[in-house]
Design a protein around this motif. Structure first.
Motif, PDB file in Angstrom:
ATOM      1  N   ASP A   1      71.267  24.451   5.159  1.00  0.00           N
ATOM      2  CA  ASP A   1      70.991  24.506   3.820  1.00  0.00           C
ATOM      3  C   ASP A   1      70.847  25.889   3.370  1.00  0.00           C
ATOM      4  O   ASP A   1      70.501  26.970   4.076  1.00  0.00           O
ATOM      5  CB  ASP A   1      69.561  23.628   3.534  1.00  0.00           C
ATOM      6  N   ARG A   2      70.899  26.186   1.973  1.00  0.00           N
ATOM      7  CA  ARG A   2      70.938  27.474   1.256  1.00  0.00           C
ATOM      8  C   ARG A   2      71.652  28.520   2.039  1.00  0.00           C
ATOM      9  O   ARG A   2      70.956  29.566   2.450  1.00  0.00           O
ATOM     10  CB  ARG A   2      69.195  27.705   1.209  1.00  0.00           C
ATOM     11  N   ILE A   3      72.713  27.917   2.185  1.00  0.00           N
ATOM     12  CA  ILE A   3      73.724  28.977   3.030  1.00  0.00           C
ATOM     13  C   ILE A   3      74.005  30.272   2.148  1.00  0.00           C
ATOM     14  O   ILE A   3      74.617  30.053   1.111  1.00  0.00           O
ATOM     15  CB  ILE A   3      74.985  28.356   3.647  1.00  0.00           C
ATOM     16  N   ALA A   4      74.000  31.523   2.623  1.00  0.00           N
ATOM     17  CA  ALA A   4      74.194  32.701   1.726  1.00  0.00           C
ATOM     18  C   ALA A   4      74.721  33.642   2.994  1.00  0.00           C
ATOM     19  O   ALA A   4      74.211  33.781   4.041  1.00  0.00           O
ATOM     20  CB  ALA A   4      73.208  33.181   0.869  1.00  0.00           C
ATOM     21  N   THR A   5      75.612  34.619   2.611  1.00  0.00           N
ATOM     22  CA  THR A   5      75.791  35.638   3.652  1.00  0.00           C
ATOM     23  C   THR A   5      74.952  36.870   3.769  1.00  0.00           C
ATOM     24  O   THR A   5      74.582  37.487   4.779  1.00  0.00           O
ATOM     25  CB  THR A   5      77.074  36.241   3.155  1.00  0.00           C
ATOM     26  N   ASP A   6      73.935  36.962   2.718  1.00  0.00           N
ATOM     27  CA  ASP A   6      73.032  37.974   2.675  1.00  0.00           C
ATOM     28  C   ASP A   6      71.503  37.602   3.194  1.00  0.00           C
ATOM     29  O   ASP A   6      70.286  38.398   3.096  1.00  0.00           O
ATOM     30  CB  ASP A   6      72.984  38.885   1.427  1.00  0.00           C
ATOM     31  N   ALA A   7      71.185  36.432   3.655  1.00  0.00           N
ATOM     32  CA  ALA A   7      70.004  36.103   3.855  1.00  0.00           C
ATOM     33  C   ALA A   7      70.066  34.913   5.059  1.00  0.00           C
ATOM     34  O   ALA A   7      71.176  34.408   5.334  1.00  0.00           O
ATOM     35  CB  ALA A   7      69.291  35.412   2.953  1.00  0.00           C
ATOM     36  N   ALA A   8      69.043  34.779   5.917  1.00  0.00           N
ATOM     37  CA  ALA A   8      68.898  33.984   7.023  1.00  0.00           C
ATOM     38  C   ALA A   8      68.887  32.572   6.103  1.00  0.00           C
ATOM     39  O   ALA A   8      68.185  32.127   5.196  1.00  0.00           O
ATOM     40  CB  ALA A   8      68.034  33.998   7.981  1.00  0.00           C
ATOM     41  N   PHE A   9      69.356  31.426   7.045  1.00  0.00           N
ATOM     42  CA  PHE A   9      69.163  30.024   6.317  1.00  0.00           C
ATOM     43  C   PHE A   9      68.950  29.097   7.559  1.00  0.00           C
ATOM     44  O   PHE A   9      69.463  29.501   8.551  1.00  0.00           O
ATOM     45  CB  PHE A   9      70.685  29.861   5.511  1.00  0.00           C
ATOM     46  N   PRO A  10      68.321  28.112   7.472  1.00  0.00           N
ATOM     47  CA  PRO A  10      67.876  26.929   8.307  1.00  0.00           C
ATOM     48  C   PRO A  10      69.181  26.272   8.525  1.00  0.00           C
ATOM     49  O   PRO A  10      69.995  26.021   7.883  1.00  0.00           O
ATOM     50  CB  PRO A  10      66.859  26.236   7.799  1.00  0.00           C
ATOM     51  N   PHE A  11      69.049  25.826   9.981  1.00  0.00           N
ATOM     52  CA  PHE A  11      70.115  24.674  10.457  1.00  0.00           C
ATOM     53  C   PHE A  11      69.910  24.075  11.428  1.00  0.00           C
ATOM     54  O   PHE A  11      68.474  24.394  12.137  1.00  0.00           O
ATOM     55  CB  PHE A  11      71.486  25.758  10.822  1.00  0.00           C
ATOM     56  N   SER A  12      70.238  22.764  11.604  1.00  0.00           N
ATOM     57  CA  SER A  12      69.937  21.832  12.812  1.00  0.00           C
ATOM     58  C   SER A  12      71.313  21.197  13.286  1.00  0.00           C
ATOM     59  O   SER A  12      72.181  20.895  12.460  1.00  0.00           O
ATOM     60  CB  SER A  12      69.081  20.912  12.426  1.00  0.00           C
ATOM     61  N   MET A  13      71.737  21.338  14.696  1.00  0.00           N
ATOM     62  CA  MET A  13      72.807  20.782  15.099  1.00  0.00           C
ATOM     63  C   MET A  13      72.420  19.880  16.452  1.00  0.00           C
ATOM     64  O   MET A  13      71.556  20.184  17.190  1.00  0.00           O
ATOM     65  CB  MET A  13      73.679  22.058  15.721  1.00  0.00           C
ATOM     66  N   ARG A  14      73.174  18.777  16.629  1.00  0.00           N
ATOM     67  CA  ARG A  14      73.179  17.944  17.692  1.00  0.00           C
ATOM     68  C   ARG A  14      74.518  17.501  18.096  1.00  0.00           C
ATOM     69  O   ARG A  14      75.360  17.525  17.680  1.00  0.00           O
ATOM     70  CB  ARG A  14      72.512  16.676  17.620  1.00  0.00           C
ATOM     71  N   ALA A  15      74.556  17.586  19.596  1.00  0.00           N
ATOM     72  CA  ALA A  15      76.001  17.226  20.240  1.00  0.00           C
ATOM     73  C   ALA A  15      75.929  16.484  21.487  1.00  0.00           C
ATOM     74  O   ALA A  15      74.926  16.567  22.146  1.00  0.00           O
ATOM     75  CB  ALA A  15      76.900  18.254  20.074  1.00  0.00           C
ATOM     76  N   ASP A  16      76.540  15.724  21.708  1.00  0.00           N
ATOM     77  CA  ASP A  16      76.577  15.103  23.066  1.00  0.00           C
ATOM     78  C   ASP A  16      77.483  16.062  24.198  1.00  0.00           C
ATOM     79  O   ASP A  16      78.843  16.555  23.930  1.00  0.00           O
ATOM     80  CB  ASP A  16      77.611  13.725  22.921  1.00  0.00           C
ATOM     81  N   ILE A  17      77.247  16.019  25.458  1.00  0.00           N
ATOM     82  CA  ILE A  17      77.737  17.001  26.432  1.00  0.00           C
ATOM     83  C   ILE A  17      78.629  16.126  27.339  1.00  0.00           C
ATOM     84  O   ILE A  17      78.084  14.881  27.742  1.00  0.00           O
ATOM     85  CB  ILE A  17      76.901  17.749  27.073  1.00  0.00           C
ATOM     86  N   ALA A  18      79.672  16.576  27.844  1.00  0.00           N
ATOM     87  CA  ALA A  18      80.294  15.911  28.868  1.00  0.00           C
ATOM     88  C   ALA A  18      79.547  15.387  29.768  1.00  0.00           C
ATOM     89  O   ALA A  18      78.839  16.134  30.509  1.00  0.00           O
ATOM     90  CB  ALA A  18      81.732  16.436  29.166  1.00  0.00           C
ATOM     91  N   GLY A  19      79.607  14.051  30.327  1.00  0.00           N
ATOM     92  CA  GLY A  19      78.837  13.560  31.467  1.00  0.00           C
ATOM     93  C   GLY A  19      77.479  12.899  31.246  1.00  0.00           C
ATOM     94  O   GLY A  19      76.822  12.443  32.020  1.00  0.00           O
ATOM     95  N   GLY A  20      77.273  12.771  29.824  1.00  0.00           N
ATOM     96  CA  GLY A  20      76.264  12.036  29.244  1.00  0.00           C
ATOM     97  C   GLY A  20      75.031  12.803  28.684  1.00  0.00           C
ATOM     98  O   GLY A  20      74.197  12.217  28.280  1.00  0.00           O
ATOM     99  N   GLY A  21      75.040  14.191  28.697  1.00  0.00           N
ATOM    100  CA  GLY A  21      73.879  14.966  28.290  1.00  0.00           C
ATOM    101  C   GLY A  21      73.982  15.306  26.848  1.00  0.00           C
ATOM    102  O   GLY A  21      75.015  14.724  26.254  1.00  0.00           O
ATOM    103  N   THR A  22      72.878  15.639  26.156  1.00  0.00           N
ATOM    104  CA  THR A  22      72.762  16.100  24.866  1.00  0.00           C
ATOM    105  C   THR A  22      72.199  17.284  24.572  1.00  0.00           C
ATOM    106  O   THR A  22      71.432  17.972  25.476  1.00  0.00           O
ATOM    107  CB  THR A  22      71.828  14.783  24.042  1.00  0.00           C
TER     108      THR A  22
END
Length: 569
Positions: A179-200
């Motif tokens: 959210d609130r993406i801009a090149t001149d300031a920090a912005f918050p993010f959240s990412m989730r993914a599955d890893i090969a073999g069953g991990g997260t």
């Protein structure tokens, strides 16, 4: 009042209907060159959109597909390709003035290719450099505006990561929000993914301000959690290497000026560190702190402990991730570690105890070097155990019925007053040279040998009975009743000086002992047999007469053979 409310509702509905009708009259593809130019300028890469459609319900422009070009130095294939892109826009400026104001971007099922070259640079490093040329169909009199986006969403993405060494890893079902993406300031993010073999994987934090010169050096502060990371199934280790484990990681990471600092813990289950070992029966915890140079691919480990309970090994040193498999050069130390707490870690290092036995009580001291690739570690250095008991295993009984014949009653357990060895633990097995032990109720042992990765033992040991024990046996009533007994008694008395050569074979879980007089001379020459000291040199005691050796040899050999056949416990 009721009539007024009805009128207001009717007006709102009318406006919405008119707005929707106006949107339907908008040719969305008229804005495609402008959107492509804005995205291309912001990313420093050529961005190509498919046919655009107006979505009345969501208030967005939807593209059939999207591709983002890769850095030409890496590949001509797309850096990102996606099935669809939804571009959120401000409706009123679009309807009235035909002005495009992007508020959000939503990528559906994108496929991202992350590649590393031989210089250690990644293809995402040039993102935002601003050197991309606009597509040919973007001719417009308006200047291209700088891109600011209120929100970015990625749904069901897939990331393929390929390193310069040739290994690759895949992360699927990637969900990302920023959210609130801009090149001149920090912005918050959240990412989730599955890893090969069953991990997260779950990563939450703040990113920015964006470093357009090298995106890899963009400041980052985040919390990383990985669960059920199977080192073999995820492709980090090979099953054939005999090394693996399942990890849960919880760490805080911060990146600034190209250095990534992380501090947290790893809980490892079924951990196996060497091919000659076996999975640890209980979870092992690693509390660590590390610094990693993103450009150089090397780092350091400090303030790190490994173990379980009160038995914590201290770790520090360096690692190098530039090869296909990470290389480490670490020092592992521990002083007066409680063996009871340390015992679950022993199988991971390839230490195998006789069947149905366990170590009980006492302490362990060690100072080891851990070197090489993590799938073929070589661990070397001195180890010493004090005042511990090998419960459920009687070394005295295994050494032969001749001791019982001499009136020596071996204890049920093997009580180790002190044991020390210089170890080399490698994929091929464990080598101990030298190895020494003082056994309560028996005497001293010294020797050298190895345990193969299969568990097969090949040790030559010199056993010296305790002087008081041997003297008491020599004067015992049973041995004084016959000439052969008196000879045996005298020899057992003399064994406290000369020693008895014993070869240890079989396996670590089922050791086999046999008399080997030829081992005595070699061990004495190696300085393992003690003897009388003259100056700085050690000279062996005179050997017994041949006829006397034969008597002792026959008696002990016969006793050991009976054990092998199951005739003598």
């Amino acid at each position: 009042m009721k009539r007024l409310l009805i009128v207001l509702v009717a007006v709102v509905l009318g406006v919405l209907i008119l707005g929707a009708g106006a949107l339907l009259l908008v040719d969305a593809n008229h804005f495609r060159p402008q959107i492509q130019a804005s995205l291309s300028q912001a990313m420093g890469r050529k961005v190509t959109l498919g046919k655009l459609h107006v979505s009345v319900l969501s208030g967005s422009l939807d593209a059939d597909d999207i591709t983002i070009g890769d850095d030409p130095a890496f590949s001509k294939q797309p850096f990102v390709s996606a099935k669809s892109l939804a571009v959120g826009v401000r409706l009123w400026p679009l309807i009235v003035h035909r002005d495009l104001h992007i508020t959000s971007l939503t990528l559906d099922r994108p496929y991202v290719h992350l590649r590393e070259n031989r210089a250690g640079r990644w293809n995402f490093a040039s993102l935002g450099a601003g050197d991309a040329s606009p597509p040919k169909d973007t001719a417009t009199s308006d200047s291209v505006p700088a891109l600011r986006v209120d929100s970015l969403r990625i749904r069901d993405g897939r990331i393929e990561l390929t390193r310069a060494a040739g290994d690759s890893r895949t992360y699927s079902h990637v969900q990302l929000s920023a959210d609130r993406i801009a090149t001149d300031a920090a912005f918050p993010f959240s990412m989730r993914a599955d890893i090969a073999g069953g991990g997260t994987l779950q990563l939450d934090g703040d990113l920015g301000p964006w470093n357009a010169g090298n995106a890899a050096q963009t400041p980052l502060k985040a919390h990383l959690v990985m669960k059920q990371l199977d080192l073999v199934a995820a492709g980090i280790m090979s099953k054939s290497d005999g090394v693996g484990g399942i990890l849960d990681l919880d760490t805080q990471i911060a990146s600034r000026q190209g250095v990534l600092h992380s501090k947290g813990r790893i809980d490892a289950r079924k951990l196996q560190l060497v091919a000659s070992g076996s999975p640890a029966p209980r979870p092992i915890r690693l509390d660590y702190e590390a610094n990693y140079n993103l450009a150089g691919g090397t780092g350091t480990i400090s303030n790190t402990t490994l173990g379980t309970g009160k038995a914590r090994l201290a770790l520090d040193g360096r690692f190098d991730s530039r090869g296909k498999v990470m290389q480490v050069n670490l020092r592992m130390r521990g002083s007066k570690l409680p063996i009871d707490d340390l015992q679950p870690l022993l199988p991971a290092f390839g230490v195998v105890l006789p069947k149905d036995s366990r170590l009980s009580g006492g302490t362990l001291n060690l100072d080891l070097r851990v070197r090489g690739p993590i799938d073929a570690l070589v661990i070397s250095g001195p180890v010493r155990a004090d005042n511990t008991r090998l419960a459920g295993y009687s070394l005295g009984r295994k050494l032969g019925g001749a001791l019982s014949l001499a009136g020596i009653n071996a204890p049920q357990d093997t009580v180790i007053e002190q044991a020390e060895a210089s170890l080399v633990i490698a994929p091929s097995g464990i080598r101990a040279d030298p190895a020494k032990a003082t056994i309560q109720g028996l005497g001293n042992m010294a020797g050298k040998g190895r345990m193969a990765a299969s568990g097969a033992l090949d040790f030559d040991m010199l056993v010296k009975l305790d002087q008081n024990l041997a003297s008491n046996a020599a004067s015992g009533k049973l041995l004084s009743q016959s000439k052969a007994g008196r000879v045996l008694g005298g020899l057992l008395g003399g064994s406290s000086q000369n020693g008895i050569g014993v070869h240890v074979g079989g396996t670590a879980s089922d050791p086999k002992f046999r008399l080997d007089p030829s081992a005595v001379a070699g061990l004495l020459r190696s300085g393992l047999g003690g003897g009388t000291t003259q100056g700085s040199k050690t000279s062996p005691q005179p050997a017994s007469k041949p006829s006397t050796k034969d008597v002792l040899g026959n008696l002990l050999r016969g006793a050991l053979d009976k054990q092998k056949d199951g005739k003598n416990p």
